[in-house]
Design an enzyme around this catalytic site. Structure first.
Site, short mmCIF file in Angstrom:
data_model
loop_
_atom_site.label_atom_id
_atom_site.label_comp_id
_atom_site.label_asym_id
_atom_site.label_seq_id
_atom_site.Cartn_x
_atom_site.Cartn_y
_atom_site.Cartn_z
N GLY A 32 6.61 -4.93 -1.33
CA GLY A 32 7.87 -4.19 -1.48
C GLY A 32 7.87 -2.85 -0.74
CG HIS A 33 11.33 -0.46 -1.43
ND1 HIS A 33 12.57 0.06 -1.65
CD2 HIS A 33 10.90 -0.89 -2.64
CE1 HIS A 33 12.87 -0.04 -2.92
NE2 HIS A 33 11.89 -0.62 -3.55
CG ASN A 34 9.19 3.49 -0.83
OD1 ASN A 34 9.44 3.68 0.35
ND2 ASN A 34 10.07 3.63 -1.79
#
Lengths: 319, 319, 319
Positions: free
Chosen positions: B229-231
């Site tokens: 996922g993002h980050n």
């Protein structure tokens, strides 16, 4: 047949459709209850459900022993044409001079066909697919768009490989570096060999073997987003549902049914005719004919009993 | 070496192969038991397994301390050539005039290389890949067919990105609309930054950060069909097996091993050297060095004890 | 606003960034504690966190009721340009003469647009995508690279379909052959119909219906690597997180939230506003408004109580 035998049927639909001139199916009492208010004019109906029911004015029942099976055969009649290739071999496809393309093969726009590739007769490669060096594709096979068949892999006859499939990725194998400070890739010099009449769903990955072949037997059907590790040997007429992950060096027999989101540990053996319930995690070998469920997967009755025990524990004072 | 030292070895195989002139490996008693009936002429063999055994007439043993490691190195000798690019830069590739292509880079048929993209020296882009605007690819990296490197993402040196990989998809982030009646996309203006010597399996997805970068550290190896996922910030020399799903904003240390089909909740921290067993669901932080298993994932001994307790409960009258 | 109102802000970053002239957000005490040592010059800050705190010399706070929401809106201001299409319709795209391309539509390099396809106005098809015969794409929609929209599928307006997505794969349906000795494919003659404002993540698969449509309602957002089986009917403004697998003929309501790695059995009904926790396995219908967790999925409190009971059992003598 009961009722109006003069109907012209032009399509197959669900009972809640309002398309004229269509046929649907009644395989259960729930469906039978929908029939009266349905706008569909004809239905195949399970023998035992007919009893005193009549189809109604101007409508018809086709009485059959197995409504599901009858409907599957009706769908075959109404299957629309596949996509049309305006040129048998699209001029935008890049095809190596050393590739051999069989008679009546079709190759779509922007495909790449590598060196020494063999494509069988009557095989269709949809647009934007990639077949890399020395791969061999059989006759009457369909490879859909975005799919990559990597170098030296072999696909049988009459297979359907859906969109964005990955055949022949390197297995996930590493060793510690000599100084023990990092991880080093182990070369995977084997390939993938897929039998005849195999169907493989979109996004699925089948890794190549470390030395020899990862094998998928004749007639096996694999759903979307399935991962099959290096060196697996999968038998014939086995079904593997979506999102299942099979680690490396797993052996699976013939006529096995694996439901969705199942995980199988590496080096496990699964016998012929086994059924594995959805979301199970298999960490032990499974003998032929067994039905297992749960994580860790065990005989389905045992897992259901565990679930029941837990339900009882949270109802009693024990919490 | 024991036995016939005059053998010419031309390939590496499993013990059940019938290819002449090949070498296999014997790393366990099970394999040793197969040796006598095997048609393979030579094998690397684990020191402690040799004892009184002789390879037999005209055959040879190469005695080693670690048969797995020795075989990995033998495979390096027998690795076949990669695919051949008949033109270094295929004329069907569409390459922006503002892209910078390094020395000896190869770009396959029907690739797209966007504006201001940088491709390093000696990097190979397989056919039908897509590198979007302002992406940067290092030196000696391999990008396989069907893979998409989205805009502004950065890939290091000596990486292998397998087929149909997705680098830089928008993160899955939404907010309620101002009237509270629908969901509105949150822009993801960050990117993905991948270190050197990283390998990424087929179909895997790594989402771009909301403001800054999703980071994959040097030497980390990711299997097929993994979602990151993002980050997320993932450390160095970490292994992530197939079908694992890592939610947004997860931090993972160095030298971590994550087995297949693991799920990790968002914002979790996982320390260096952690091992996470297959199919685990991680909902709490994990301190460095721990081994966890199960859902919810906890110390492996505790999960095994739970499994044992449940097995006992269904055997007693308590069901 | 508190502090220096003369700052020029040119980007949005995390608090640990060292980019000059940027803004970040403070939505919790943890973030507030990082503020003093942070090099960021401005932050949106949750009202209740401000109290006596001042931003410090030359820095500024923008005080808001909801820092997350404010930051989402700030990201909209700093969103970089999308990729640039140097030609509206790239000359390398292969487009059937019978396809209809709307005004201001962009079609990237090496795309394939099949016969009778309709592409709406202001729609953008990224390089290396494939749209097969008779598919219909609405207005203002974005289809990213590697994605395949199969024949006869329909995509609404203002959708975003990310990379390597598979819309319209045949459902996974077979019947025994007439001689009972093998499995035969059931044709899937339906399609997929996707509403407006739908977003679909990379690698996701949505199968076509057996007779009629698999339906995704307006405003629904689907993450990466999700599998949605044939004949599913999914409502509006529903969120489905990554790696989730939904079997065939599942009905899902409006405003449902499904976390990652969830599995849903075939023919299940899920009511409006349901929340399904991560890694759950749903094998029973779920009434509107419920929150469920676990495998088998049940009311979240019950699953948490089971987890607590098991933790107690392994601490007592019962093991």
């Amino acid at each position: 047949m009961i009722g109006n035998s003069g109907l012209v049927i032009t399509g197959a639909v669900h009972l809640d459709s309002d398309k004229d001139g269509s046929i649907s199916f009644i395989g259960s009492t729930a469906y039978l209850n929908k029939w009266e208010s349905s706008k569909v004019t004809a239905a195949v109906i399970q023998e035992k459900l007919v009893q005193d029911n009549l189809p109604g004015d101007g409508r018809a029942f086709v009485v059959v022993k197995n409504a599901d099976l009858a409907m599957a055969k009706i769908l075959e009649l109404f299957t629309p044409d596949a996509i049309i290739f305006n040129e048998a071999i699209n001029r935008s496809a890049v095809i190596s001079e050393t590739a051999k393309i069989g008679q009546n093969a079709k190759i779509g726009a922007n495909c790449y066909i590598g060196n020494e590739v063999q494509i069988g007769a009557n095989t269709t490669i949809y647009p934007n697919s990639t077949i890399l060096d020395n791969a061999i594709i059989g006759d009457h096979t369909i490879i859909k768009s975005g799919t990559v068949i990597s170098e030296r892999c072999v696909i049988g006859d009459s297979c359907i490989i859906h969109t964005n499939v990955n055949i022949g990725t390197d297995g996930f194998g590493y060793r510690p570096s000599d100084d023990g400070r990092s991880i080093v890739k182990i070369p995977h010099i084997g390939n993938v060999e897929i039998g005849n009449h195999v169907e493989i769903g979109s996004g699925t990955c089948i890794d190549r073997g470390k030395f020899d072949a990862t094998i998928i037997g004749h007639g096996t059907k694999i759903d979307n987003l399935v991962q099959i590790g290096h060196n697996c040997k999968i038998g014939m007429s086995t079904l593997i549902a979506g999102c299942t992950g099979i680690s490396g060096s797993v052996t699976i027999g013939n006529g096995v049914t694996i439901a969705g989101h199942v995980s199988i540990k590496d080096h496990i053996n699964i016998g012929d005719g086994v059924t594995i319930g959805g979301k199970s995690g298999v960490i032990n070998d499974i003998a032929a004919g067994q039905t297992v469920l749960g994580f860790p997967a065990m005989e389905v009755k045992k897992t259901l009993r565990k679930w029941a025990v837990l339900n009882r524990l949270i109802k009693t004072g024990n919490n």
